[in-house]
Motif scaffolding. Structure first.
Motif, PDB file in Angstrom:
ATOM      1  N   ARG A   1       0.851  -1.183   0.000  1.00  0.00           N
ATOM      2  CA  ARG A   1       0.000   0.000   0.000  1.00  0.00           C
ATOM      3  C   ARG A   1       0.886   1.231   0.000  1.00  0.00           C
ATOM      4  N   SER A   2       0.362   2.262  -0.555  1.00  0.00           N
ATOM      5  CA  SER A   2       1.122   3.488  -0.447  1.00  0.00           C
ATOM      6  C   SER A   2       0.302   4.473   0.339  1.00  0.00           C
ATOM      7  N   GLU A   3       1.020   5.363   0.971  1.00  0.00           N
ATOM      8  CA  GLU A   3       0.350   6.234   1.900  1.00  0.00           C
ATOM      9  C   GLU A   3       0.749   7.649   1.570  1.00  0.00           C
ATOM     10  N   VAL A   4      -0.179   8.457   1.180  1.00  0.00           N
ATOM     11  CA  VAL A   4       0.094   9.872   1.013  1.00  0.00           C
ATOM     12  C   VAL A   4      -1.104  10.593   1.589  1.00  0.00           C
ATOM     13  N   TRP A   5      -0.910  11.243   2.666  1.00  0.00           N
ATOM     14  CA  TRP A   5      -2.028  11.983   3.271  1.00  0.00           C
ATOM     15  C   TRP A   5      -1.680  13.453   3.281  1.00  0.00           C
ATOM     16  N   ARG A   6      -2.711  14.249   3.429  1.00  0.00           N
ATOM     17  CA  ARG A   6      -2.353  15.654   3.575  1.00  0.00           C
ATOM     18  C   ARG A   6      -2.641  16.127   4.987  1.00  0.00           C
TER      19      ARG A   6
ATOM     20  N   ILE B   1       7.428  24.690  17.058  1.00  0.00           N
ATOM     21  CA  ILE B   1       6.370  23.946  16.362  1.00  0.00           C
ATOM     22  C   ILE B   1       6.511  22.469  16.714  1.00  0.00           C
ATOM     23  N   VAL B   2       5.421  21.868  17.150  1.00  0.00           N
ATOM     24  CA  VAL B   2       5.416  20.421  17.379  1.00  0.00           C
ATOM     25  C   VAL B   2       4.308  19.829  16.506  1.00  0.00           C
ATOM     26  N   HIS B   3       4.743  19.018  15.565  1.00  0.00           N
ATOM     27  CA  HIS B   3       3.822  18.477  14.561  1.00  0.00           C
ATOM     28  C   HIS B   3       3.779  16.962  14.763  1.00  0.00           C
ATOM     29  N   THR B   4       2.654  16.447  15.221  1.00  0.00           N
ATOM     30  CA  THR B   4       2.569  14.994  15.431  1.00  0.00           C
ATOM     31  C   THR B   4       1.574  14.381  14.458  1.00  0.00           C
ATOM     32  N   THR B   5       1.924  13.204  14.001  1.00  0.00           N
ATOM     33  CA  THR B   5       1.065  12.467  13.075  1.00  0.00           C
ATOM     34  C   THR B   5       0.941  11.051  13.619  1.00  0.00           C
ATOM     35  N   LYS B   6      -0.281  10.590  13.814  1.00  0.00           N
ATOM     36  CA  LYS B   6      -0.501   9.248  14.375  1.00  0.00           C
ATOM     37  C   LYS B   6      -1.307   8.403  13.407  1.00  0.00           C
ATOM     38  N   TYR B   7      -0.704   7.290  13.008  1.00  0.00           N
ATOM     39  CA  TYR B   7      -1.404   6.351  12.140  1.00  0.00           C
ATOM     40  C   TYR B   7      -1.826   5.146  12.956  1.00  0.00           C
ATOM     41  N   THR B   8      -3.019   4.661  12.685  1.00  0.00           N
ATOM     42  CA  THR B   8      -3.468   3.412  13.289  1.00  0.00           C
ATOM     43  C   THR B   8      -3.835   2.469  12.155  1.00  0.00           C
ATOM     44  N   TYR B   9      -3.373   1.232  12.256  1.00  0.00           N
ATOM     45  CA  TYR B   9      -3.655   0.260  11.192  1.00  0.00           C
ATOM     46  C   TYR B   9      -4.655  -0.757  11.696  1.00  0.00           C
TER      47      TYR B   9
ATOM     48  N   SER C   1      -4.689   1.447   6.641  1.00  0.00           N
ATOM     49  CA  SER C   1      -4.609   2.409   7.739  1.00  0.00           C
ATOM     50  C   SER C   1      -5.815   3.340   7.715  1.00  0.00           C
ATOM     51  N   SER C   2      -6.129   3.877   8.874  1.00  0.00           N
ATOM     52  CA  SER C   2      -7.165   4.899   8.943  1.00  0.00           C
ATOM     53  C   SER C   2      -6.487   6.235   8.681  1.00  0.00           C
ATOM     54  N   PRO C   3      -7.259   7.256   8.283  1.00  0.00           N
ATOM     55  CA  PRO C   3      -6.634   8.563   8.093  1.00  0.00           C
ATOM     56  C   PRO C   3      -5.914   8.971   9.377  1.00  0.00           C
ATOM     57  N   PRO C   4      -4.752   9.573   9.246  1.00  0.00           N
ATOM     58  CA  PRO C   4      -3.955   9.881  10.429  1.00  0.00           C
ATOM     59  C   PRO C   4      -4.577  11.002  11.268  1.00  0.00           C
ATOM     60  N   ILE C   5      -4.213  11.011  12.534  1.00  0.00           N
ATOM     61  CA  ILE C   5      -4.608  12.123  13.400  1.00  0.00           C
ATOM     62  C   ILE C   5      -3.402  13.061  13.472  1.00  0.00           C
ATOM     63  N   VAL C   6      -3.605  14.265  12.990  1.00  0.00           N
ATOM     64  CA  VAL C   6      -2.497  15.220  12.908  1.00  0.00           C
ATOM     65  C   VAL C   6      -2.753  16.373  13.867  1.00  0.00           C
ATOM     66  N   THR C   7      -1.769  16.707  14.669  1.00  0.00           N
ATOM     67  CA  THR C   7      -1.894  17.927  15.478  1.00  0.00           C
ATOM     68  C   THR C   7      -0.643  18.767  15.303  1.00  0.00           C
ATOM     69  N   VAL C   8      -0.862  20.070  15.179  1.00  0.00           N
ATOM     70  CA  VAL C   8       0.261  20.994  15.082  1.00  0.00           C
ATOM     71  C   VAL C   8       0.107  21.992  16.231  1.00  0.00           C
ATOM     72  N   THR C   9       1.071  21.982  17.131  1.00  0.00           N
ATOM     73  CA  THR C   9       1.020  22.942  18.238  1.00  0.00           C
ATOM     74  C   THR C   9       2.117  23.965  18.026  1.00  0.00           C
ATOM     75  N   MET C  10       1.743  25.250  18.040  1.00  0.00           N
ATOM     76  CA  MET C  10       2.720  26.305  17.793  1.00  0.00           C
ATOM     77  C   MET C  10       2.745  27.226  19.013  1.00  0.00           C
ATOM     78  N   THR C  11       3.965  27.465  19.496  1.00  0.00           N
ATOM     79  CA  THR C  11       4.107  28.265  20.712  1.00  0.00           C
ATOM     80  C   THR C  11       5.074  29.409  20.452  1.00  0.00           C
ATOM     81  N   ARG C  12       4.699  30.578  20.826  1.00  0.00           N
ATOM     82  CA  ARG C  12       5.610  31.723  20.684  1.00  0.00           C
ATOM     83  C   ARG C  12       6.658  31.644  21.788  1.00  0.00           C
ATOM     84  N   ARG C  13       7.925  31.687  21.428  1.00  0.00           N
ATOM     85  CA  ARG C  13       8.995  31.581  22.418  1.00  0.00           C
ATOM     86  C   ARG C  13       9.735  32.896  22.628  1.00  0.00           C
TER      87      ARG C  13
END
Lengths: 506, 318, 282
Positions: free
Chosen positions: B313-318, C7-15, C269-281
């Motif tokens: 499978r390939s995975e490209v998400w936005r 910037i903290v950018h997290t991406t979580k995939y669940t299969y 996989s399910s669509p990923p859960i993406v969070t971007v947290t941005m903090t002024r330093r």
């Protein structure tokens, strides 16, 4: 006794390699003509059938549309003098050296563009320019380990370059097998000649591949990578693996891990150091190219980039055998080597210039139009043989995408005596020499694959469209008869094992 | 020399194993069908019907056949039937091609030519019948075996090829025995012995006329008959042990205990009752199946368990 | 305005089923540009993997890793500190004569050539071409394009897909930032203005306190050459990008800058859960 060559007249318009002109025959051919006279055409035909049976039994085939076919071998060899060949050889080495430098440059700092020797769009608009593979190689690696150029002899008798093939050129196995079959079945023809051997090729290739191994391991593992048994050139892939004594692997045998490549064996996984690949760029790594390609090895490109494995040929070479790049060959040789090309190109029209484009559009009937990025003769339109409709389609295509095409003069390339039915007739033939490069130097197979259009007047030599082949001899003049080169009579008569059965005796 | 010769790709090993199996299967099928067809000439309709049923059940997985000719034609030339000779030769050819870099030129040429003949063979061609077909197959396969013996290095590739031959030999004989074991007809046992080329060997070894129990005992446990189950299992055991020794982490791999146990059982005097034979055959068959799984898990597994069993499978998400 | 952002950018995939092996590339490390300085950055992956870094053809920092143990989830965290100021422009402007100069066209051919993502129909191309025919400066031509996009494309998520091209988005009339960028790029190129795709983050809050965190977003916008490269954000109708825009990657289209790309063997996989947290330093 009359010679079958007595009636041979060459062909109008093209240079004939036997009848050089109306009052001179090429002397190099006379010994061969004599042998054929002694043998007689009927015996020659019989031997030709024997050649074909042997090739079929050994499985020397290529695949067209799922059908396996043998590549017909004409029993008359093609003869090229050593003197002429020496010049061609130099020209080939020069050309490959320049193209190697060109590829290094455009996948690096692109100085040739900065110096305005070639336009930037030659690269940035080339379909075969691989941004994913745009990184410098290690100093021990080559981009063009194997090249197979297509040469033709023009109307004046000069060998000129028609095409550069720098990706996965095939055909060298037929060169070696053709020589083997000829020596076995027609030893008489060899009697008067001293012929440059072609059997060195596999060991030269192996030496080059070993010298490009990434680490200083004493015993690098080299593999030949094939798409599998259904590929049209599978015979050649297996042939080269056997002749080099290295494993023949399919993509599913390999996997990437931590920027190294491993092969799955019955024992454990073994690290692979050099891959001689016969798979096209777009199928090599699904992470970068076709994501649905089961043929690919995900992670391979990054392993190459990191220097964990060497791949030959390098990815992205297609940009240098682009037909528009060909049109800039003089500039390229001059820029990198400060030399004049020893081998000429055919006059080529670059269609991006509006005046040139107009000229070509007005004269399609008298030109050949080629897509810049195709190989194997795909998409080529020969103006003089095309229908009105095809010509109109080409005009529209050129206007829509001038970068996509080039036009060339139609060359009536040379003919060679060929056995047709029970006579010897002129047939058009091209020549594909093979060049192996390594960091230490270059090697050119003496001769190469001569492909001959078996239909009268035809100039289509492709094996898939009725082409045959010829053994190609580079000869050092007429010399003492050599005894060692031809096998004994009894050896030659020996039937291939397996053919002798009750049925064949009946 | 370097250790290069000992590298066998998992895929190549699997191809060699199947090459051996399909070559052996082609030859065995040719002999079985040839012998049955010959013996049917002059026999009763009853015999023909019985044999058709027996052979159809174990090789064609069908009860539809009552006349042996039709069955023989299908098992010979029907390329869609998985136990047919044509199918076997085609698969042998493919596997030979895939393992082309591990077999000798001579062996390859033979298979290539045999494939060419078989793929074009039709019954009406040149008036050739099934007997001609069988003689071609038997001859080619025997030549092939001989060429492999005389032209191939004795390396791991060779052992995988031989393993294939032996496993298939075992497979076919066990199937034959299971198909016939309820039969007390002497003619059935003569035909079985002939089918595996063991009739004369039986007469020489036992010095007695053919009967059901004698034949079964001979086929199962005769030490000096190379195609007996005992002899074949001993060879398989030797090859398997050799191959395991070649594996880097050989400590963790053990031959399933069923195989040595079966060999010991066959080395000791056999049962005399027919119903005990059936139980023994069941046990041997299950040992055979366990071994077949074992080869996959220990030798071909890098491939069998590889990613290619799972979708890419390939995975490209936005 | 000059400030520092974390910037903290997290991406979580669940299969849904186990994954047996996977091969991945991450483009989530901010770039150094004339108005942006990368102070620190790191990428963390779970399950643990060896990470390999390189710069690609477009100068983007890429992190590659492969996994060979069974797993059913995958987390990627990219953390970085950047110092950003508003881009300084010099006000250099192209004339139509300069734009049609062959050497100009050649020098910018990479960003003038249509790609699969940046195709529009001939009808749309000629419509925009005729609408700018009487317009003199590059910047005025740019305004025409922005206007066209505003009229013909509306923001709505969930309609287009990651693979949708400019012409598909225009046909539907709806899209997300990726589509706005592709359509704008396609139109700009069709009138001879070099344009490129930029991926990065957009800070949502105009004037935060130091230490204040906000939920940011992955974003895409466009750079166009009008005599110099300037940033515009067609999906937010912003005609000059500023210190709120954190640049990660630039390329011809989305295909060149894809933040996460992978192939793997195993379950869907399910669509990923993406969070971007941005903090002024600072």
């Amino acid at each position: 006794m009359t010679s079958p060559f007595d009636l041979y007249r060459g062909s109008a318009g093209a240079f004939d390699e036997f009848i050089v002109n109306s009052n001179a025959k090429d002397e190099n051919w006379l010994g061969l003509a004599k042998s054929i006279e002694n043998l007689g055409l009927i015996e020659l035909k019989r031997r030709a059938i024997e050649v074909e049976q042997t090739q079929a039994a050994r499985g020397i085939t290529f695949t067209v549309g799922g059908q396996e076919r043998t590549f017909p071998l004409d029993p008359l060899p093609r003869i090229i003098s050593y003197e002429e060949w020496s010049m061609v050889e130099l020209g080939l080495m020069q050309r490959i050296a320049a193209l190697e430098a060109f590829l290094d440059d455009i996948y690096g700092s692109q100085e040739i563009v900065r110096d305005k020797v070639i336009p930037k769009r030659l690269i940035s608009n080339a379909t075969q320019f691989s941004r994913a593979a745009s990184f410098p190689l290690k100093e021990y690696q080559m981009r063009i380990t194997v090249a197979g150029l297509d040469l033709i002899r023009d109307e004046t008798g000069e060998l000129v370059v028609l095409e550069d093939n720098l990706r996965t050129p095939s055909g060298v196995s037929y060169v070696i097998e053709n020589r083997r079959a000829m020596a076995r079945i027609l030893p008489e023809l060899f009697e008067n000649y001293e012929i440059e051997p072609v059997t060195d090729y596999p060991s030269r290739l192996l030496a080059s591949l070993i010298s490009q191994a990434p680490t200083q391991v004493s015993d690098p593992l080299v593999v030949v990578l094939t798409p599998g048994i259904y590929n049209s050139a599978y015979f050649e892939h297996a042939f080269l693996a056997r002749q080099m004594g290295v494993p023949l692997v399919e993509p599913r045998d390999l996997f990437a891990k931590g920027n190294e490549i491993f092969v799955r064996t019955t024992k454990a996984s073994r690290r692979v150091d050099v891959i001689y690949r016969r798979i096209d760029d777009e199928y090599i790594d699904p992470l970068f190219f076709k994501p649905d390609s089961y043929l690919g090895i995900p992670g391979l490109l990054n392993a190459i980039r990191a220097g964990g494995v060497t791949i030959a040929n390098a990815i992205g070479n297609g940009v240098a055998d682009d037909k528009l790049t060909y049109a800039y060959l003089n500039e390229i040789v001059d820029y990198y080597l400060h030399q004049k090309p020893l081998l000429k190109n055919i006059e080529t029209y670059r269609l991006e210039d509006p005046d040139v484009r107009k000229f070509v559009i007005d004269n399609v009937e008298n030109l050949v139009v080629k897509p810049v990025d195709a190989s194997g003769g795909k998409g080529i339109v020969i103006g003089s043989k095309a229908t009105e409709r095809e010509i109109e389609e080409v005009r529209i295509a050129i206007i829509a995408n001038p970068r996509g095409y080039i036009a060339q003069r139609i060359v009536n390339f040379s003919t060679i005596p060929t056995v047709v039915g029970s006579t010897i007739e002129p047939r058009h033939a091209d020549l594909r020499p093979f060049i192996v490069s390594s960091p230490d130097g270059r090697y050119v197979v003496p001769g190469g694959l001569s492909r001959v259009a078996l239909n009268s007047g035809s100039m289509i030599v492709n094996s898939s469209q009725g082409g045959g082949s010829k053994d190609t001899w580079i000869i050092k003049g007429r010399s003492r008869p050599r005894i060692s080169i031809a096998p004994t009579f009894s050896e030659r008569r020996e039937q291939p094992i397996g053919l002798a059965t009750k049925e064949s005796a009946q | 020399m370097t250790s290069r010769g000992s590298i066998v790709l998992a895929r190549t090993a699997e191809s060699l194993y199947w090459l051996g199996r399909y070559m052996e299967r082609s030859e065995s099928m040719a002999r079985i069908l040839d012998v049955h067809l010959h013996e049917i000439i002059g026999s009763t309709n009853d015999t023909e019907g019985r044999w058709s049923k027996q052979i159809a059940k174990i090789f064609a997985h069908s009860d539809d056949y009552s006349d042996f000719d039709g069955l023989a034609i299908d098992l010979s030339l029907d390329g869609s039937l998985q136990s047919s000779i044509r199918y076997s030769i085609e698969r042998a050819y493919e596997n030979a091609k895939s393992a082309r870099d591990a077999i000798s030129l001579e062996y390859w040429e033979l298979i290539n030519v045999a494939y060419g003949r078989v793929s074009k063979y039709s019954l009406d061609q040149f008036g050739h019948g099934l007997f001609t077909f069988y003689s071609i197959i038997k001859e080619r396969c025997a030549q092939g075996r001989g060429l492999a013996v005389s032209t191939m290095n004795r390396d791991a590739a060779w052992q995988f090829l031989n393993l294939g031959y032996d496993v298939e030999q075992l497979d076919i004989l066990l199937r034959l025995l299971m198909a016939k074991n309820e039969s007390l007809h002497t003619e059935d046992w003569v035909v079985v012995l002939r089918s595996i080329g063991g009739h004369e060997a039986f007469l020489r070894a036992t010095n007695s006329p053919v009967n059901a129990l004698g034949a079964i005992n001979f086929l199962i446990s005769e030490k000096i008959f190379p195609r007996s189950i005992l002899a074949t299992m001993r060879r398989i055991s030797a090859i398997t042990s050799d191959l395991i020794r070649g594996i880097d982490d050989s400590q963790t791999i053990k031959v399933p205990s069923e195989l040595p146990r079966a060999i010991v059982r066959l080395e000791n005097p056999l049962a005399t009752e027919v119903d005990q034979i059936e139980e023994l055959l069941d046990e041997l068959w299950s040992c055979h199946l366990i071994m077949c799984t074992f080869y996959y898990e220990s030798f071909f597994s890098p491939l069998a368990k590889s990613n290619f069993n799972y979708p890419l499978r390939s995975e490209v998400w936005r | 305005m000059k400030w520092r952002l974390e910037i903290v950018h997290t991406t979580k995939y669940t299969y849904q089923e186990d994954v047996y092996s996977s091969y991945n590339e991450v483009r989530m490390t901010p770039k150094n540009t004339s108005n942006q300085l990368l102070l620190s950055s790191s990428i963390a992956v779970s399950p643990r993997a060896s990470l390999y870094n390189y710069f690609d053809y477009f100068g983007t920092a890429v992190t590659y890793f492969d996994l060979h143990r069974r797993h059913n989830n995958l987390d990627i965290t990219s953390s970085s500190h950047v110092e950003i100021e508003d881009p300084r422009t010099r006000g250099v402007r192209l004339s139509p004569i300069e734009m049609s100069d062959p050497s100009f066209m050649d020098a910018f051919s990479e960003y003038l050539t249509t790609t699969t993502y940046t195709q529009v129909s001939n009808g749309v191309a000629s419509q925009i071409q005729s609408s700018v025919s009487s317009v003199e400066t590059a910047e005025d031509r740019l305004s025409k394009v922005v206007e066209f996009v505003r009229e013909n494309l509306h923001y709505r998520s969930g309609i287009t897909m990651v693979s949708s091209s400019a012409s598909e988005a225009l046909d539907i009339g709806f899209g997300v930032c990726q589509d706005f960028a592709h359509v704008t790029i396609a139109l700009l190129r069709s009138i001879g203005l070099p344009a490129r795709y930029v991926s990065g983050y957009l800070y949502p809050n105009k004037d935060p306190e130091v230490g204040e965190s906000s939920t940011g977003e992955s974003h895409a916008w466009v750079e166009v050459f009008v005599g110099e490269w300037i940033g515009i954000d067609p999906s937010n109708c912003v005609d000059r990008t500023n210190h709120l825009y954190v640049t990660v990657a630039k390329g011809r289209d989305y295909g060149d800058v894809t933040p996460f790309r992978g192939v793997y063997f195993g379950g869907q996989s399910s669509p990923p859960i993406v969070t971007v947290t941005m903090t002024r330093r600072a």
